[in-house]
Design a protein around this motif. Structure first.
Motif, PDB file in Angstrom:
ATOM      1  N   GLU A 590     -12.857   6.312   2.298  1.00  0.00           N
ATOM      2  CA  GLU A 590     -11.551   5.852   2.791  1.00  0.00           C
ATOM      3  C   GLU A 590     -10.946   4.672   2.047  1.00  0.00           C
ATOM      4  O   GLU A 590      -9.773   4.354   2.258  1.00  0.00           O
ATOM      5  CB  GLU A 590     -11.627   5.477   4.288  1.00  0.00           C
ATOM      6  CG  GLU A 590     -12.109   6.582   5.198  1.00  0.00           C
ATOM      7  CD  GLU A 590     -12.177   6.118   6.655  1.00  0.00           C
ATOM      8  OE1 GLU A 590     -12.088   4.888   6.906  1.00  0.00           O
ATOM      9  OE2 GLU A 590     -12.323   6.982   7.538  1.00  0.00           O
ATOM     10  N   VAL A 591     -11.690   3.980   1.185  1.00  0.00           N
ATOM     11  CA  VAL A 591     -11.228   2.680   0.715  1.00  0.00           C
ATOM     12  C   VAL A 591     -10.120   2.762  -0.329  1.00  0.00           C
ATOM     13  O   VAL A 591      -9.589   1.740  -0.762  1.00  0.00           O
ATOM     14  CB  VAL A 591     -12.402   1.827   0.180  1.00  0.00           C
ATOM     15  CG1 VAL A 591     -13.389   1.536   1.296  1.00  0.00           C
ATOM     16  CG2 VAL A 591     -13.100   2.503  -0.981  1.00  0.00           C
ATOM     17  N   GLY A 592      -9.735   3.980  -0.736  1.00  0.00           N
ATOM     18  CA  GLY A 592      -8.560   4.119  -1.586  1.00  0.00           C
ATOM     19  C   GLY A 592      -7.260   4.069  -0.814  1.00  0.00           C
ATOM     20  O   GLY A 592      -6.187   3.912  -1.410  1.00  0.00           O
ATOM     21  N   ALA A 593      -7.330   4.201   0.509  1.00  0.00           N
ATOM     22  CA  ALA A 593      -6.128   4.197   1.338  1.00  0.00           C
ATOM     23  C   ALA A 593      -5.533   2.798   1.405  1.00  0.00           C
ATOM     24  O   ALA A 593      -6.241   1.791   1.364  1.00  0.00           O
ATOM     25  CB  ALA A 593      -6.453   4.707   2.739  1.00  0.00           C
ATOM     26  N   ALA A 594      -4.203   2.754   1.510  1.00  0.00           N
ATOM     27  CA  ALA A 594      -3.488   1.483   1.600  1.00  0.00           C
ATOM     28  C   ALA A 594      -2.787   1.389   2.953  1.00  0.00           C
ATOM     29  O   ALA A 594      -2.806   2.327   3.755  1.00  0.00           O
ATOM     30  CB  ALA A 594      -2.474   1.363   0.461  1.00  0.00           C
ATOM     31  N   GLY A 595      -2.173   0.262   3.200  1.00  0.00           N
ATOM     32  CA  GLY A 595      -1.445   0.059   4.448  1.00  0.00           C
ATOM     33  C   GLY A 595      -0.501  -1.114   4.323  1.00  0.00           C
ATOM     34  O   GLY A 595      -0.423  -1.761   3.274  1.00  0.00           O
ATOM     35  N   ASP A 596       0.212  -1.384   5.406  1.00  0.00           N
ATOM     36  CA  ASP A 596       1.134  -2.518   5.420  1.00  0.00           C
ATOM     37  C   ASP A 596       0.394  -3.800   5.758  1.00  0.00           C
ATOM     38  O   ASP A 596      -0.447  -3.838   6.657  1.00  0.00           O
ATOM     39  CB  ASP A 596       2.246  -2.294   6.454  1.00  0.00           C
ATOM     40  CG  ASP A 596       3.517  -1.772   5.806  1.00  0.00           C
ATOM     41  OD1 ASP A 596       3.944  -2.369   4.807  1.00  0.00           O
ATOM     42  OD2 ASP A 596       4.064  -0.774   6.300  1.00  0.00           O
ATOM     43  N   ALA A 597       0.712  -4.861   5.013  1.00  0.00           N
ATOM     44  CA  ALA A 597       0.161  -6.189   5.281  1.00  0.00           C
ATOM     45  C   ALA A 597       1.331  -7.166   5.322  1.00  0.00           C
ATOM     46  O   ALA A 597       1.829  -7.587   4.273  1.00  0.00           O
ATOM     47  CB  ALA A 597      -0.850  -6.585   4.212  1.00  0.00           C
ATOM     48  N   LEU A 598       1.796  -7.459   6.514  1.00  0.00           N
ATOM     49  CA  LEU A 598       2.928  -8.366   6.700  1.00  0.00           C
ATOM     50  C   LEU A 598       4.157  -7.904   5.911  1.00  0.00           C
ATOM     51  O   LEU A 598       4.846  -8.686   5.269  1.00  0.00           O
ATOM     52  CB  LEU A 598       2.542  -9.797   6.299  1.00  0.00           C
ATOM     53  CG  LEU A 598       1.397 -10.421   7.096  1.00  0.00           C
ATOM     54  CD1 LEU A 598       1.047 -11.800   6.538  1.00  0.00           C
ATOM     55  CD2 LEU A 598       1.776 -10.528   8.575  1.00  0.00           C
ATOM     56  N   GLY A 599       4.420  -6.597   5.946  1.00  0.00           N
ATOM     57  CA  GLY A 599       5.594  -6.050   5.288  1.00  0.00           C
ATOM     58  C   GLY A 599       5.407  -5.708   3.830  1.00  0.00           C
ATOM     59  O   GLY A 599       6.316  -5.175   3.193  1.00  0.00           O
ATOM     60  N   ALA A 600       4.232  -5.999   3.261  1.00  0.00           N
ATOM     61  CA  ALA A 600       3.943  -5.679   1.862  1.00  0.00           C
ATOM     62  C   ALA A 600       2.796  -4.672   1.814  1.00  0.00           C
ATOM     63  O   ALA A 600       2.159  -4.377   2.827  1.00  0.00           O
ATOM     64  CB  ALA A 600       3.578  -6.938   1.087  1.00  0.00           C
ATOM     65  N   VAL A 601       2.528  -4.156   0.623  1.00  0.00           N
ATOM     66  CA  VAL A 601       1.420  -3.225   0.468  1.00  0.00           C
ATOM     67  C   VAL A 601       0.104  -3.993   0.535  1.00  0.00           C
ATOM     68  O   VAL A 601      -0.060  -5.031  -0.102  1.00  0.00           O
ATOM     69  CB  VAL A 601       1.520  -2.479  -0.879  1.00  0.00           C
ATOM     70  CG1 VAL A 601       0.349  -1.514  -1.039  1.00  0.00           C
ATOM     71  CG2 VAL A 601       2.830  -1.717  -0.963  1.00  0.00           C
ATOM     72  N   GLY A 602      -0.829  -3.466   1.315  1.00  0.00           N
ATOM     73  CA  GLY A 602      -2.156  -4.053   1.403  1.00  0.00           C
ATOM     74  C   GLY A 602      -3.208  -2.990   1.173  1.00  0.00           C
ATOM     75  O   GLY A 602      -2.928  -1.793   1.169  1.00  0.00           O
ATOM     76  N   GLY A 603      -4.433  -3.422   0.969  1.00  0.00           N
ATOM     77  CA  GLY A 603      -5.526  -2.498   0.740  1.00  0.00           C
ATOM     78  C   GLY A 603      -6.420  -2.994  -0.383  1.00  0.00           C
ATOM     79  O   GLY A 603      -6.151  -4.008  -1.021  1.00  0.00           O
ATOM     80  N   TRP A 604      -7.507  -2.269  -0.627  1.00  0.00           N
ATOM     81  CA  TRP A 604      -8.440  -2.681  -1.673  1.00  0.00           C
ATOM     82  C   TRP A 604      -7.780  -2.674  -3.043  1.00  0.00           C
ATOM     83  O   TRP A 604      -7.998  -3.588  -3.854  1.00  0.00           O
ATOM     84  CB  TRP A 604      -9.662  -1.758  -1.673  1.00  0.00           C
ATOM     85  CG  TRP A 604     -10.607  -2.027  -0.548  1.00  0.00           C
ATOM     86  CD1 TRP A 604     -10.761  -1.299   0.594  1.00  0.00           C
ATOM     87  CD2 TRP A 604     -11.524  -3.121  -0.446  1.00  0.00           C
ATOM     88  NE1 TRP A 604     -11.716  -1.870   1.403  1.00  0.00           N
ATOM     89  CE2 TRP A 604     -12.203  -2.986   0.785  1.00  0.00           C
ATOM     90  CE3 TRP A 604     -11.841  -4.195  -1.270  1.00  0.00           C
ATOM     91  CZ2 TRP A 604     -13.183  -3.881   1.205  1.00  0.00           C
ATOM     92  CZ3 TRP A 604     -12.818  -5.092  -0.855  1.00  0.00           C
ATOM     93  CH2 TRP A 604     -13.480  -4.935   0.363  1.00  0.00           C
ATOM     94  N   ALA A 605      -6.987  -1.649  -3.340  1.00  0.00           N
ATOM     95  CA  ALA A 605      -6.355  -1.574  -4.659  1.00  0.00           C
ATOM     96  C   ALA A 605      -5.437  -2.765  -4.889  1.00  0.00           C
ATOM     97  O   ALA A 605      -5.436  -3.375  -5.964  1.00  0.00           O
ATOM     98  CB  ALA A 605      -5.569  -0.268  -4.795  1.00  0.00           C
ATOM     99  N   GLU A 606      -4.645  -3.113  -3.878  1.00  0.00           N
ATOM    100  CA  GLU A 606      -3.727  -4.243  -4.027  1.00  0.00           C
ATOM    101  C   GLU A 606      -4.500  -5.551  -4.177  1.00  0.00           C
ATOM    102  O   GLU A 606      -4.111  -6.425  -4.964  1.00  0.00           O
ATOM    103  CB  GLU A 606      -2.784  -4.318  -2.826  1.00  0.00           C
ATOM    104  CG  GLU A 606      -1.640  -5.280  -2.985  1.00  0.00           C
ATOM    105  CD  GLU A 606      -2.002  -6.744  -2.704  1.00  0.00           C
ATOM    106  OE1 GLU A 606      -1.310  -7.647  -3.228  1.00  0.00           O
ATOM    107  OE2 GLU A 606      -2.981  -6.964  -1.953  1.00  0.00           O
TER     108      GLU A 606
END
Length: 678
Positions: A590-606
């Motif tokens: 699952e760790v390739g998935a991203a999400g919102d972090a305070l209105g910006a892109v978040g996740g391991w890749a970011e």
């Protein structure tokens, strides 16, 4: 202007050091040995590239030829006793002792010269967009675009950085392409050239458009910047509807500013916006390298006695490396959120120059009825739980749904390029939308049997915020470090052991001389990311359990004694990528998935991009242990033994094995689609 520094252990082999600085341009190489620092220009080290010995031995480094320390840790000048230039320089460091800039400063005269010296091989520019918006809807709209030498006081901008310029450079062209839903351009009039000049204002680009019939809304302008077809930044600005007053024409060119071949007029640097332009402070929002606050008033000058030390640059920033022969993607697709971030996506297609005639329309919008996050997460869970064989029809259905969501402009451009180039042309997505896996689109045309985009094309993602992280040359020196936790050693909560994960780590150690982190504890992983060993690392590999959480920054990797979260990695103490441009492969569910972090892109890749790592691969959903091992083995064989580009190697894995298991279709790649390990 910011400097690009390479910081490396003086015990490194001289051949490896020279190979690195040839592949990764920099202003200075700062060597460390114990508490001593030694600053060199790359050209001073290249002649020693055939020496197979530690750098400190080849150069005879010792206390007598160490550079001076400036900033937080001052030290007296050293006596000149060596042929090197290191002792004639001052290295300024941050609070952690890491170099932030180097100044040639053996005497007062050299300090003064440094404040007046020409720009070096790394420069910073600040995007600006100005416009004349006449009241008459049918009149011409004049757009003036520039890359300014300094940030405008009235507008908050992030810089665009260039590195690796020739020592003798005088100017170079930057292509700018402009799109706007409210404007119409004649054929070819949406593109121009900015000439970036050394120690002078750039020659601006002037474009002409007209408002679309019936448009009374504010004008939303997006400018995308390219050098040699490689994307280097994006800027946006919103212009309010013009007031009912007459608008004067743009002023005539100022002496010395010149005019672009696409420009009918040039404007004085720092002058007010062209008459009639609507101005909104802070409206320009370029996606470039991150801004480093607190730059000294005289670039390159040492601080005055008693002045506070220069602040550390946070976050660390790279620059678009000007690499001769670097290959741009055949098609770059920009997808960015605008307005209500959950309801509208703007698409901009940027084919390489050789294919420009194939794509007639380049701008479109995709409306979203709702936040795509829950839908995409549900589809990832369905893919992970589908049985081998049955997963094919499931992912085909998901792919067709994504294809229908993409605008007609993309459909037309894709099929035009595929008709001319065949299968296999490269695609680079640049996006600030975290959820939608556009790589999994299934192109449709007249009932033709097709596979997923990621099975037929080398494809990669990049972040709008980090154009400088798309590096065409990946590290060629340093170790491969592998982390494969033994979960039988973990105390509750107990996790099932992953036999194949241990086997893939063992294979890396045997075939590629990888160094295993043992014990594979959370503390050891965090120390490795902090570069506490100061040993160059080209690839960081993790094989184990992972989990995506809400909020996204709580997502974690499971170690033998606990977990490592995104928040623990996305911080200034994570220096491995900044030091060595390390490439990351997380073989965890699952760790390739991203999400919102305070209105910006978040996740391991970011998080890894933020900390200046050069690339990232991981699965979007839960994967089978033995199949994940095969992905890793096939990938490393392709890129390290056969020298394939990363995007092509990952495409080949999907195309070869994708029909057998959903695991093989789960991997996402963030980085330059054509990047190779040097």
């Amino acid at each position: 202007m910011g400097q690009v520094l390479v910081w490396i252990d003086a015990q490194t082999n001289m051949r490896d050091l020279v190979a690195r600085i040839r592949a990764e341009p920099a202003d200075f190489v700062v060597l460390f040995r114990g508490a001593s620092l030694y600053a060199f220009r790359p050209a001073e080290l290249v002649p020693f590239g055939n020496r197979d010995a530690p750098v400190y031995q080849v150069l005879g480094l010792g206390a007598s030829n160490a550079s001076r320390r400036g900033g937080i840790d001052p030290r007296p000048p050293q006596v000149t006793r060596s042929f090197t230039q290191s002792e004639l320089r001052t290295v300024y460091v941050d609070a952690t002792g890491r170099p932030t800039r180097v100044v040639d400063s053996s005497t007062a005269s050299s300090q003064i010269a440094a404040t007046r010296s020409a720009e070096g091989t790394s420069i910073t520019r600040y995007p600006s967009i100005n416009a004349t918006l006449p009241v008459d809807p049918g009149a011409e709209v004049i757009l003036v675009l520039d890359l300014e030498q300094r940030p405008l006081e009235s507008i908050s901008t992030d810089p665009v950085k260039f590195a690796g310029l020739p020592e003798s450079w005088k100017e170079f062209p930057v292509t700018v392409r402009v799109t706007s839903p409210q404007l119409e351009f004649a054929d070819g009039d949406d593109e121009g050239t900015i000439r970036v000049r050394r120690d002078q204002p750039s020659v601006k680009c002037r474009l002409v458009a007209r408002r679309r019939p019936g448009v009374t809304d504010p004008i939303d302008v997006t400018a995308t910047f390219f050098h040699d077809d490689r994307w280097c930044g994006t800027a946006q600005r919103m212009f309010a509807a013009p007031a009912r007053t007459s608008a004067a024409p743009p002023t005539s060119p100022s002496p010395g500013t010149g005019a672009s071949p696409h420009s009918g007029a040039a404007f004085s640097p720092g002058a007010p916006s062209p008459a009639g332009a609507a101005f909104s402070p802070g409206a320009v929002s370029p996606s470039g390298a991150a801004f480093s606050p607190g730059a000294p008033p005289l670039p390159g000058a040492p601080p005055l006695p008693g002045a506070p030390p220069p602040p550390a640059a946070l976050p660390p920033t790279g620059a678009l490396a000007i690499v001769p022969g670097a290959q741009a993607a055949d098609l770059t697709v920009h997808i960015h959120r605008t307005g209500d971030i959950s309801t509208r996506l703007v698409w901009i297609l940027s084919p390489a120059a050789a294919h420009r005639a194939l794509v007639r329309k380049t701008l479109a919008e995709t409306p979203l009825a709702a936040d795509p996050g829950p839908y995409i997460r549900g589809q990832f869970q369905a893919a992970a739980s589908s049985r081998p064989g049955e997963h094919v029809s499931l992912l085909q259905g998901i792919g067709e749904r994504l294809w229908e969501l993409a605008p007609q402009v993309f459909h037309d451009g894709y099929w035009a390029m595929r008709g001319a180039l065949g299968d296999g042309f490269t695609i680079q997505f640049i996006t600030d939308e975290p959820y939608i896996p556009w790589e999994l689109m299934r192109p449709l045309k007249d009932g033709e049997e097709t596979r997923l985009l990621a099975e037929t094309h080398p494809v990669a993602r990049g972040f709008h915020k980090y154009p400088d992280r798309l590096r065409p040359v990946l590290p060629m020196y340093g170790e491969i470090v592998t982390v494969a936790p033994d979960y039988t050693k973990r105390r509750p909560p107990v996790l099932p052991p992953l036999v194949a994960a241990g086997e893939e780590s063992a294979m890396l150690q045997t075939k590629f001389r990888a160094r295993a982190v043992a014990p594979a504890s959370a503390r050891r992983v965090i120390d490795e990311l902090a570069d506490r060993s100061r040993r160059p690392v080209r690839i960081l590999h993790f094989s184990g359990h992972g989990r995506v959480e809400t909020p996204i920054d709580s997502s974690h990797l499971a170690c033998e004694d606990g977990d490592v979260s995104i928040s623990q990695v996305r911080r200034q103490e994570t220096r491995l990528g900044e030091s060595y441009r390390t490439f990351v492969f997380l073989n965890a569910c699952e760790v390739g998935a991203a999400g919102d972090a305070l209105g910006a892109v978040g996740g391991w890749a970011e998080a890894f991009a933020y900390r200046n790592f050069s690339g990232f691969i991981a699965p979007l959903w839960a994967v089978a242990d033995d199949h994940a091992k095969l992905v890793m083995e096939s990938f490393f064989e392709a890129v390290l033994v056969h020298g394939k580009p990363v995007g092509e190697a990952l495409r080949d894995v999907r195309a070869t094995y994708g029909q057998y298991s959903p695991t093989f279709l789960s991997y996402v790649y963030y980085g330059d689609v054509n990047a190779r390990f040097g």
